[in-house]
Write an enzyme that holds these catalytic residues in place. Structure first.
Site, mmCIF file in Angstrom:
data_model
loop_
_atom_site.group_PDB
_atom_site.id
_atom_site.type_symbol
_atom_site.label_atom_id
_atom_site.label_comp_id
_atom_site.label_asym_id
_atom_site.label_seq_id
_atom_site.Cartn_x
_atom_site.Cartn_y
_atom_site.Cartn_z
ATOM 1 C CB CYS A 1 19.817 -14.765 3.273
ATOM 2 S SG CYS A 1 18.785 -13.292 3.388
ATOM 3 C CB CYS B 1 22.221 -12.042 5.424
ATOM 4 S SG CYS B 1 21.060 -13.266 6.317
ATOM 5 C CB ALA C 1 20.113 -11.466 -7.211
ATOM 6 C CG ASN D 1 13.420 -4.142 -5.423
ATOM 7 O OD1 ASN D 1 14.108 -4.940 -5.996
ATOM 8 N ND2 ASN D 1 12.450 -4.180 -5.021
ATOM 9 C CG HIS E 1 17.822 -15.338 7.597
ATOM 10 N ND1 HIS E 1 17.818 -14.781 6.275
ATOM 11 C CD2 HIS E 1 17.339 -16.507 7.386
ATOM 12 C CE1 HIS E 1 17.126 -15.585 5.518
ATOM 13 N NE2 HIS E 1 16.723 -16.802 6.136
ATOM 14 C CG ASN F 1 3.832 -8.647 -0.045
ATOM 15 O OD1 ASN F 1 2.838 -8.216 0.544
ATOM 16 N ND2 ASN F 1 4.508 -8.413 -1.077
ATOM 17 C CB SER G 1 11.037 -13.808 -3.344
ATOM 18 O OG SER G 1 11.711 -12.425 -3.189
ATOM 19 C CG HIS H 1 17.101 -10.907 5.919
ATOM 20 N ND1 HIS H 1 17.993 -11.461 6.291
ATOM 21 C CD2 HIS H 1 16.764 -9.686 6.297
ATOM 22 C CE1 HIS H 1 18.769 -10.542 7.285
ATOM 23 N NE2 HIS H 1 17.872 -9.464 7.371
ATOM 24 C CG HIS I 1 12.224 -7.602 2.952
ATOM 25 N ND1 HIS I 1 12.265 -9.099 3.097
ATOM 26 C CD2 HIS I 1 11.801 -7.576 1.718
ATOM 27 C CE1 HIS I 1 11.620 -9.785 2.053
ATOM 28 N NE2 HIS I 1 11.663 -8.767 1.211
ATOM 29 C CD GLN J 1 9.337 -5.194 -2.243
ATOM 30 O OE1 GLN J 1 9.605 -4.797 -3.391
ATOM 31 N NE2 GLN J 1 8.642 -6.353 -1.973
ATOM 32 C CG HIS K 1 -5.357 4.677 7.429
ATOM 33 N ND1 HIS K 1 -5.444 5.817 6.307
ATOM 34 C CD2 HIS K 1 -5.808 3.531 6.339
ATOM 35 C CE1 HIS K 1 -5.732 5.483 5.197
ATOM 36 N NE2 HIS K 1 -6.065 4.254 5.217
ATOM 37 C CE LYS L 1 -12.580 -15.032 1.683
ATOM 38 N NZ LYS L 1 -14.155 -15.651 1.685
#
Length: 372
Positions: free
Chosen positions: A53, A56, A62, A78, A120, A160, A168, A171, A173, A175, A319, A334
């Site tokens: 990961c 972690c 990457a 990022n 994780h 997300n 993707s 773990h 998180h 953004q 909000h 949906k």
């Protein structure tokens, strides 16, 4: 005898005053059989630490950077940012009818990633209030520090959750994307809030809270059916925040979390309000997981005042939106296709029916109930 209109059976449109748009509600369609796509169940047995990961503690990301052996939250730039802090600027002219058809403007900014936890295999729904408070404090300090950048006009915090939402990495998180322009969705809300204030001399979301929670008849023509039980769209609340399925919700179990006090951004929250924010975030995400006893996917995001140097007291009210895709079960979602793409959004389950189902969900996570 004339047939009486029934909001739980008959098709109707509902107006969204925040975005100046409509949604079609077709409650009778909940009876149709489903033979469409069924999503695969995501395994609910992730390890606490995953060696492959990128998020972690202690692992190499990457792009080659190495995470510290952090505990709790961790924020970093990022590695695959959608917006860059430095690049050539461009803005095409809008001087005639043809140039108005092909417009472009450059966007500068920054992108951050915030790991919610060193674990994780945990999500916000399973975290403690104190752990969620730490996340809110990072959101707040990030908003404050990033607002000092004169090139940044808007700061968007979002999450997300789940592969079904395009996440993707499981773990936990979120953004932060910061842009030199104010994005489309916040711009719609800001414009609607300004228009409403100019017409009525009050805040749209303050008035919406009053309407949803008032026991008195706040509108002479307001349908008794839509106001029965006083707060038919209320899911949960505390002293500082309140969570509804909005009257104009598009997604089946969409919710909005609103500050009871007229606060424009995170930095205006006091200690008690920060704790209450953490409390309601844990409670609504836990209810989501308990609805279908799964790690409930969603896109979630904060809307607060831009940082463009202008006054935003009348057009901003802190909000948060949750947009979850699941409809009938943990495997049936949906789809926004066909009529929704070409005409206007449509929903089957009414917001009142959806809120009733979420209200019935406990606030102790199903995993803990299984263990006990």
């Amino acid at each position: 005898m004339a047939l009486e209109f029934d909001y739980t059976e008959h098709s109707h449109r509902r107006f969204n005053p925040l975005t100046n748009s409509w949604v079609l509600c077709s409650p009778h369609r909940t009876k149709r059989p489903w033979q469409g796509q069924v999503e695969a169940m995501v395994p609910d047995t992730l390890p606490k630490y995953e060696a492959t990961c990128y998020l972690c503690p202690g692992n190499v990301r990457a792009q080659g950077g190495k995470n510290p052996n952090y505990e709790g939250t961790f924020i970093f730039n990022n590695d695959f940012a959608a917006i860059l802090p430095r690049q050539p600027e461009i803005s095409t002219p809008n001087s005639d009818k043809f140039s108005s058809l092909l417009r472009i403007e450059s966007v500068l900014g920054e992108c951050k990633v915030i790991c919610y936890s060193h674990q994780h295999n945990i999500t916000m729904a399973e975290m403690t209030n104190s752990s969620i408070l730490e996340i809110i404090q990072i959101w707040t300090s990030s908003y404050l520090s990033l607002s000092n950048n004169p090139r940044i006009s808007y700061i968007q915090v979002f999450e997300n959750k789940g592969s079904i939402m395009g996440c993707s990495n499981p773990h936990p998180h979120c953004q932060i994307w910061c842009t030199s322009t104010i994005p489309e969705e916040p711009s719609k809300e800001l414009a609607s809030m300004r228009i409403y204030h100019n017409l009525h001399g009050s805040c749209l979301l303050c008035d919406y809270i009053e309407l949803e929670t008032s026991s008195k008849e706040t509108c002479a023509n307001f349908s008794k059916t839509l106001k029965e039980n006083n707060s038919p769209r209320l899911v949960c609340e505390n002293k500082s925040f309140i969570c509804f399925i909005p009257f104009w919700a598009i997604w089946p179990f969409e919710t909005i979390v609103i500050s009871r006090q007229h606060i424009t951004n995170l930095t205006e929250l006091n200690e008690e309000q920060q704790n209450d924010f953490a409390d309601i975030m844990r409670r609504i995400t836990c209810r989501y997981d308990n609805l279908f006893e799964c790690s409930f996917p969603y896109s979630m995001g904060l809307h607060q005042a831009p940082v463009d140097g202008n006054e935003h007291n009348i057009d901003s009210h802190l909000h948060l939106h949750f947009y979850p895709p699941l409809l009938r079960s943990s495997t049936v979602k949906k789809f926004m296709v066909g009529y929704e793409l070409l005409a206007e959004p449509q929903r089957d389950l009414t917001p009142e029916q959806a809120a009733m189902r979420l209200r019935s969900c406990p606030e102790i996570h199903y995993k803990l109930r299984v263990q006990n």
